[in-house]
Design a protein around this motif. Structure first.
Motif, PDB file in Angstrom:
ATOM      1  N   SER A 182      -7.915  -4.251   3.223  1.00 26.16           N
ATOM      2  CA  SER A 182      -8.792  -4.887   4.269  1.00 26.16           C
ATOM      3  C   SER A 182     -10.180  -5.525   3.891  1.00 26.16           C
ATOM      4  CB  SER A 182      -9.290  -3.817   5.370  1.00 26.16           C
ATOM      5  OG  SER A 182      -9.639  -2.636   4.390  1.00 26.16           O
ATOM      6  N   TYR A 185     -10.035  -8.865  14.411  1.00 27.13           N
ATOM      7  CA  TYR A 185      -9.501  -7.292  14.447  1.00 27.13           C
ATOM      8  C   TYR A 185      -8.112  -7.315  14.409  1.00 27.13           C
ATOM      9  CZ  TYR A 185     -14.404  -6.282  16.164  1.00 27.13           C
ATOM     10  OH  TYR A 185     -15.921  -6.054  16.193  1.00 27.13           O
ATOM     11  N   PHE A 186      -7.541  -8.257  15.135  1.00 31.31           N
ATOM     12  CA  PHE A 186      -6.042  -7.892  15.005  1.00 31.31           C
ATOM     13  C   PHE A 186      -5.509  -8.039  13.526  1.00 31.31           C
ATOM     14  CE2 PHE A 186      -1.846  -9.833  14.811  1.00 31.31           C
ATOM     15  CZ  PHE A 186      -1.081  -8.889  15.470  1.00 31.31           C
ATOM     16  N   MET A 203      -4.501  -2.862   7.764  1.00 26.70           N
ATOM     17  CA  MET A 203      -4.814  -1.084   7.587  1.00 26.70           C
ATOM     18  C   MET A 203      -3.415  -0.626   7.752  1.00 26.70           C
ATOM     19  SD  MET A 203      -8.203  -0.406   9.787  1.00 26.70           S
ATOM     20  CE  MET A 203      -9.811  -0.784   9.218  1.00 26.70           C
ATOM     21  N   ILE A 204      -2.641  -1.157   8.526  1.00 25.35           N
ATOM     22  CA  ILE A 204      -1.238  -0.298   8.918  1.00 25.35           C
ATOM     23  C   ILE A 204      -0.256  -0.656   7.936  1.00 25.35           C
ATOM     24  CG2 ILE A 204       0.998  -0.774  10.439  1.00 25.35           C
ATOM     25  CD1 ILE A 204      -1.262  -1.277  12.783  1.00 25.35           C
ATOM     26  N   ILE A 224      -6.509  -4.819  11.515  1.00 28.15           N
ATOM     27  CA  ILE A 224      -5.785  -3.742  11.933  1.00 28.15           C
ATOM     28  C   ILE A 224      -4.461  -3.913  11.102  1.00 28.15           C
ATOM     29  CG2 ILE A 224      -4.525  -2.557  13.788  1.00 28.15           C
ATOM     30  CD1 ILE A 224      -6.954  -3.201  15.639  1.00 28.15           C
ATOM     31  N   VAL A 271      -6.069   1.080   1.628  1.00 27.23           N
ATOM     32  CA  VAL A 271      -6.223   0.253   3.051  1.00 27.23           C
ATOM     33  C   VAL A 271      -7.955  -0.296   2.769  1.00 27.23           C
ATOM     34  CG1 VAL A 271      -7.266   0.740   5.308  1.00 27.23           C
ATOM     35  CG2 VAL A 271      -5.239   2.245   4.629  1.00 27.23           C
TER      36      VAL A 271
END
Lengths: 203, 280
Positions: free
Chosen positions: B257, B21-22, B28-29, B25, B253
Motif C-alpha cells: 500500500s 480508496y478502492f 491490502m487484500i 483496499i 500490506v
C-alpha cells in the motif's frame, strides 16, 4: 469457511458500513457511526461507575472516611448545571487543574529539557552525530526572530541558514506525515484481515 | 474534483477518492491472500526492548499498560502478545492495567489469543499475572500507580481485593516494578515522565508510527529503553521471539500500500509541475 458466529457477522457489518463512508456518505455509515458513539458513551459510563465504586465507595464502606472529600468534590462538579450554584463547581475544577499541572510539571523540566539538552551534546566523531548537532543548531536559527545580523555581509549567509533550517524541518514533517499514513494503513489492514480471515475464513 | 473541461494535468491531481480508496483496499487484500514474506530488518529500538526483556528474572514484575483502542488493535495486540510471550518465557510476573476506557475490552480480546501461552507455562491468575482494570485520570493516575498502586486500585478487574491477590501482596510502588511497557495511541510521554524521570523505572513504549518521530529522541537519550514502532515494531518483535503472527502479515500490506501511495504522490506531483509549466 465463512463464519457462523453472529458476533463476527455484526463486526463485519459495522466494518463494511464504516468503510462505505470512504466512498460516499450514506445511511448505513451514519448508522454505524451513531452506534459506535452510543457504545463508546455506554462503555465510558460503565468504566466511570466502576472507578467510583472501587476507588471511592468501597473504601468508604470499609471505614475510610477521607474518601468523602474526593466524592464530595466529584458531586460538586455537577453544580455547573445550576446558574445559582455554578461557583461551587469551580473549586473541584481548580483542584483538578492544579493537581494535573503539578503532577506534569514536577518531571517536565528534567524530562523534556535537561535530559534532551544533555543528549544534544554528542561527541562529533561520526557523521550521524555531526549531522544531528548541525541540524539542531540550524533549525534553532530559524526560530531566532529578535536578533538580526547588523553586518550586511552576514545578512545573506544567515538567510541561507534559516532557509536550510526550514527545509530540514519540512523533511521532519514529511517523515511524520509518512508515519501517519503507515499508521492508518496498519489500522485499516487489521480490519481487512478480520474480514478475510475471521469472517470469510480465507486465511 | 476535476471537471470535464480540465486538462489531463489537472485531472491527475484530482483522481477521485473512490478510485484511490478502492485501489488501496485491493493493495491490502492481495498481500494478505498471497503473502510474500518480505524480509524484516530488526531496528535497534526493537532490539533494545528484546534485550531488556531478556534480563527479566522469575521474581521480576512487569507492568503492562493495555491502553490501545479498537482502532490500533491490529498492531498493538500482536505487539503485546509478543512482548508478554517473551516475559512469560523468562518467568516474569505480569501486571496488566489500563488508563484508557477501552483497555478492559482490549485486554479481554488479547487474552482470548494469549490464554494458551499462560496455560502452557502453568501461569496461574493472581499468582503469576493479574489484570487490574481501568483507572481514570490519565497522567495523574499514572503518577499514582508509580508512587502507590493502592491509591489507584483497591481491587482487580474482577473485584478481588488487592490484598487477597498473592502477586499483589508484594507489589506496592515503583520499587517493585522491574520495568513497564505502555501500548498506547495517545501521548506516551507521561509514562516516561512519571516512571522513568521520577523514579528511574525502565520504560518501554509501543506507540503508533505517527507518534514515533515525537518519541524517538527520548529513546536516543536513554529515557526510553525499548521502543516498538507501530505494526513494523510489532512484526520485528514477533520475529525476535520466533512467533510470527498477525503483525508479520501486516508488513507485506505496508509495503504494497505504501508503494501505491508513493505512485499516486508522484502522479499528483507530475500533474502539478506540468500544469504550472503549461500555465493552465
Amino acid at each position: 469457511m465463512i463464519s457462523t458466529d453472529p458476533s463476527i457477522w455484526v463486526m463485519a457489518f459495522f466494518t463494511i458500513a464504516i468503510t462505505s463512508l470512504a466512498f460516499r456518505d450514506n445511511p448505513l455509515a451514519k448508522f454505524a457511526e451513531h452506534t459506535f458513539l452510543a457504545a463508546q458513551a455506554g462503555n465510558l459510563i460503565t468504566m466511570a461507575w466502576r472507578n467510583i465504586r472501587s476507588i471511592g465507595l468501597q473504601p468508604l464502606m470499609k471505614g475510610s472516611m477521607t474518601m468523602l472529600i474526593p466524592l464530595l468534590f466529584g458531586v460538586a462538579l455537577y453544580t455547573r448545571y445550576s446558574k445559582r450554584y455554578i461557583w461551587v463547581s469551580r473549586y473541584p475544577t481548580a483542584m483538578m487543574v492544579g493537581i494535573g499541572t503539578g503532577v506534569t510539571v514536577r518531571a517536565f523540566v528534567e524530562f523534556q529539557f535537561i535530559q534532551q539538552i544533555i543528549d544534544t551534546f554528542k561527541p562529533l566523531n561520526s557523521f550521524n552525530n555531526i549531522f544531528f548537532v548541525a541540524t539542531v543548531v540550524i533549525c534553532l536559527t530559524y526560530f531566532i526572530y529578535s536578533l538580526t545580523p547588523k553586518s550586511p555581509a552576514l545578512e545573506k549567509p544567515m538567510s541561507y541558514v534559516t532557509r536550510l533550517g526550514r527545509y530540514l524541518m519540512m523533511i521532519a514533517f514529511g517523515a511524520s506525515m509518512a508515519n501517519t499514513v503507515i499508521t492508518r494503513v496498519g489500522q485499516y489492514a487489521g480490519r481487512i484481515m478480520f474480514l478475510l480471515y475471521d469472517w470469510l475464513g480465507l486465511g | 474534483m476535476a471537471s470535464k473541461q480540465d486538462g489531463v494535468w489537472i485531472k491527475l491531481q484530482h483522481i477521485p477518492r473512490e478510485i484511490l480508496y478502492f485501489l488501496i483496499i485491493i493493495s491490502m487484500i492481495v498481500p494478505l491472500l498471497r503473502p510474500m514474506g518480505l524480509p524484516i530488518t530488526i531496528s535497534p529500538q526493537t532490539r533494545s526492548l528484546f534485550d531488556s526483556l531478556n534480563t527479566l528474572e522469575p521474581a521480576d514484575v512487569m507492568l503492562e499498560f493495555v491502553d490501545w483502542s479498537a482502532g490500533s488493535m491490529s498492531f498493538h495486540q500482536p505487539g503485546c502478545i509478543a512482548v508478554s510471550f517473551q516475559a512469560v518465557k523468562r518467568g516474569a510476573k505480569l501486571v496488566f492495567l489500563s488508563t484508557s476506557t477501552e483497555g478492559p475490552l482490549m485486554y479481554e480480546l488479547m487474552l482470548e489469543k494469549f490464554q494458551s501461552v499462560f496455560d502452557e507455562a502453568d501461569y496461574v491468575y493472581g499468582e503469576d499475572y493479574v489484570y487490574l482494570g481501568y483507572v481514570a485520570g490519565e497522567e495523574t493516575a499514572r503518577a499514582a500507580i508509580a508512587s502507590d498502586i493502592r491509591t489507584a486500585f483497591s481491587s482487580d478487574y474482577y473485584g478481588t481485593s488487592l490484598d487477597e491477590i498473592p502477586l499483589m501482596q508484594r507489589v506496592h510502588n515503583y520499587a517493585d516494578y522491574s520495568m513497564i511497557i505502555s501500548y498506547t495511541m495517545g501521548s506516551p510521554e507521561s509514562f516516561v515522565r512519571q516512571f522513568n524521570t521520577q523514579y528511574g523505572v525502565i520504560t518501554h513504549i509501543h506507540c503508533g508510527e505517527m507518534m514515533t518521530p515525537t518519541i524517538l529522541p527520548f529513546w536516543a537519550s536513554g529515557q526510553i529503553t525499548g521502543l516498538l514502532n507501530g505494526g513494523v515494531g510489532a512484526a520485528e518483535m514477533e520475529v525476535l521471539v520466533k512467533r510470527p503472527g498477525d503483525a508479520v502479515k501486516l508488513t507485506d500490506v505496508y509495503s504494497f500500500s505504501n508503494i501505491l501511495v508513493f505512485v499516486f504522490l508522484i502522479i499528483g506531483n507530475i500533474g502539478f509541475i506540468m500544469q504550472r509549466r503549461k500555465g493552465e
